[in-house]
Scaffold this motif. Structure first.
Motif, short mmCIF file in Angstrom:
data_model
loop_
_atom_site.label_atom_id
_atom_site.label_comp_id
_atom_site.label_asym_id
_atom_site.label_seq_id
_atom_site.Cartn_x
_atom_site.Cartn_y
_atom_site.Cartn_z
N SER A 195 0.68 -1.38 -0.49
CA SER A 195 -0.16 -0.40 0.04
C SER A 195 0.36 1.15 -0.58
O SER A 195 0.85 2.45 0.16
N ILE A 196 2.66 1.19 0.28
CA ILE A 196 3.39 2.20 -0.02
C ILE A 196 3.62 2.37 -1.64
O ILE A 196 3.60 2.02 -2.64
N SER A 197 3.45 4.04 -1.52
CA SER A 197 3.39 4.75 -3.02
C SER A 197 5.33 5.51 -3.46
O SER A 197 5.29 5.39 -3.95
N GLU A 198 5.77 5.55 -1.64
CA GLU A 198 6.36 6.59 -2.34
C GLU A 198 7.84 5.74 -1.14
O GLU A 198 8.26 4.55 -0.65
N SER A 199 9.42 6.12 -2.27
CA SER A 199 9.73 5.17 -1.30
C SER A 199 11.00 5.82 -0.01
O SER A 199 11.07 4.63 0.91
N TRP A 200 10.50 6.22 0.40
CA TRP A 200 10.98 6.84 1.75
C TRP A 200 10.90 6.14 2.67
O TRP A 200 10.49 6.13 3.96
N GLN A 201 8.57 5.68 2.34
CA GLN A 201 8.06 5.29 3.10
C GLN A 201 8.67 4.06 3.55
O GLN A 201 8.38 3.20 3.92
N LEU A 202 9.14 3.54 2.15
CA LEU A 202 9.70 1.76 2.53
C LEU A 202 10.81 2.12 3.18
O LEU A 202 10.78 0.86 3.55
N ASP A 203 11.87 2.76 3.36
CA ASP A 203 12.84 3.42 3.97
C ASP A 203 12.39 2.89 4.96
O ASP A 203 13.30 2.72 6.36
N ARG A 204 11.36 3.87 5.70
CA ARG A 204 11.12 3.96 7.20
C ARG A 204 10.32 2.33 7.74
O ARG A 204 10.51 2.33 8.90
N LEU A 205 9.51 1.97 6.36
CA LEU A 205 9.37 0.93 7.15
C LEU A 205 10.36 -1.00 7.16
O LEU A 205 9.71 -0.62 9.02
N ALA A 206 11.78 -0.16 6.86
CA ALA A 206 12.85 -1.11 6.97
C ALA A 206 13.09 -0.78 8.40
O ALA A 206 13.69 -1.54 9.41
N PHE A 207 13.11 0.15 8.70
CA PHE A 207 14.08 0.69 9.83
C PHE A 207 12.86 0.28 10.60
O PHE A 207 13.37 -0.29 12.01
N VAL A 208 11.70 0.87 10.61
CA VAL A 208 11.14 0.43 12.09
C VAL A 208 10.84 -1.35 11.88
O VAL A 208 11.13 -2.25 13.01
N ASP A 209 10.84 -1.97 10.56
CA ASP A 209 10.96 -3.67 11.29
C ASP A 209 12.59 -3.93 11.56
O ASP A 209 12.42 -4.64 12.55
N PHE A 210 13.25 -3.72 11.43
CA PHE A 210 14.84 -3.82 12.34
C PHE A 210 14.63 -3.37 13.12
O PHE A 210 15.49 -4.76 13.84
N VAL A 211 14.38 -2.32 13.63
CA VAL A 211 14.46 -1.89 15.56
C VAL A 211 13.15 -2.79 16.35
O VAL A 211 13.54 -3.34 17.32
N LEU A 212 12.06 -3.76 15.45
CA LEU A 212 11.10 -5.21 16.23
C LEU A 212 12.39 -6.22 16.15
O LEU A 212 11.87 -6.18 17.00
N ALA A 213 12.88 -6.40 15.17
CA ALA A 213 13.73 -7.42 15.33
C ALA A 213 14.69 -7.37 15.99
O ALA A 213 14.99 -8.64 16.71
N GLN A 214 15.25 -6.65 16.31
CA GLN A 214 16.39 -5.88 17.25
C GLN A 214 15.60 -6.03 18.75
O GLN A 214 16.62 -6.19 19.51
N ALA A 215 14.47 -5.62 18.89
CA ALA A 215 14.00 -5.89 20.30
C ALA A 215 13.19 -7.52 20.99
O ALA A 215 13.01 -7.77 21.92
N GLY A 216 13.44 -8.02 19.43
CA GLY A 216 12.94 -9.32 20.12
C GLY A 216 11.50 -9.64 19.79
O GLY A 216 10.06 -10.66 21.09
N SER A 217 11.29 -9.22 18.72
CA SER A 217 9.43 -9.13 18.79
C SER A 217 8.87 -9.81 18.37
O SER A 217 7.03 -10.31 18.63
N GLY A 218 9.05 -10.95 17.49
CA GLY A 218 9.00 -11.98 16.48
C GLY A 218 8.58 -11.87 15.45
O GLY A 218 7.35 -12.09 15.19
N ALA A 219 8.65 -10.35 15.25
CA ALA A 219 8.61 -9.79 13.79
C ALA A 219 9.06 -11.10 12.54
O ALA A 219 9.49 -11.92 12.53
N GLU A 220 8.09 -11.31 11.86
CA GLU A 220 7.58 -12.26 10.46
C GLU A 220 9.57 -12.06 9.64
O GLU A 220 9.66 -10.95 9.33
N PRO A 221 10.30 -12.93 9.56
CA PRO A 221 10.94 -12.90 8.85
C PRO A 221 11.61 -12.80 7.65
O PRO A 221 12.46 -11.76 7.36
#
Length: 231
Positions: free
Chosen positions: A197-223
């Motif tokens: 649902s994302i059309s802008e590349s910067w939003q994808l960058d932000r999504l990648a950062f959020v997912d990285f942080v969740l993985a670092q926090a041990g949230s069990g995010a989908e690999p």
């Protein structure tokens, strides 16, 4: 004095210069751009080392300016002034708290690894880390996120940045509330946006950062989430 040398008449009948600033003195600022250069080296025995300083061709000794040279016995000693500047930065929004907190945290971790004996630097880092942790944990919103300024609505990016700082602090051995981290994980997980649902590349960058942080926090995010960001 106005145009053509005229003067304006005041309400009391007196005269004054029409060009005088109404709100007081008008400052005249002279802008300049300082240039900073650094070099490092190691002398393993008593000896000399020559360092050349080349001034820019535009430098005019008669027009002002100067040259300041600072020497530090080690890289750790050289960090002290920079960290002091960050510690006394005048603003206290969430992003600036983190931009001060994280350099201190990473310096603290580096000194732990090399076993530095700088007592003054160690004490300064520990004080700054304690203050930063208290502020970050105390400004978390009820929904688990953080706003740019305390009291505002939570923002996913700055919330991920705050969670990243807290997770790094926990990895360094600092005491961080697990409730604060879990609430932040819940907030970010609930506000995630599907990449389709994302059309802008910067939003994808932000999504990648959020997912990285969740993985670092041990949230069990989908690999496989990050690998699908380009869809």
């Amino acid at each position: 004095m106005g145009k053509g040398g005229e003067r304006e008449e005041r309400a009391d009948g007196g005269l004054e210069d029409a060009a005088r600033p109404a709100l007081g003195v008008l400052p005249v600022l002279h802008y300049n751009a300082p240039r900073t250069f650094s070099t490092a080296g190691v002398l393993d025995q008593s000896s000399q080392r020559l360092e050349l300083v080349s001034l820019p061709r535009s430098f005019d000794p008669a027009g002002g300016g100067g040259l300041q040279i600072e020497l530090s016995p080690s890289l750790a000693a050289g960090l002290l002034d920079a960290l002091t500047y960050l510690e006394h930065y005048p603003y206290e929004c969430t992003e600036q708290t983190l931009s001060r907190f994280l350099p201190n945290l990473e310096t603290y971790r580096a000194l732990q690894e090399v076993g530095s004996s700088s007592a003054a630097l160690q004490a300064q880092l520990e004080r700054t880390l304690t203050d930063g942790l208290e502020r970050l944990q105390g400004t978390q919103n009820q929904d688990g996120g953080w706003s740019w300024w305390q009291g505002g609505d939570s923002d996913p990016f700055v919330s991920a940045y705050a969670l990243f700082g807290l997770v790094r602090a926990r990895q360094a051995g600092s005491q961080v509330s697990e409730d604060v981290i879990q609430r932040a994980i819940n907030y970010l997980s609930a506000t995630q946006t599907a990449p389709q649902s994302i059309s802008e590349s910067w939003q994808l960058d932000r999504l990648a950062f959020v997912d990285f942080v969740l993985a670092q926090a041990g949230s069990g995010a989908e690999p496989g989430w990050i690998s699908r960001l380009g869809l």
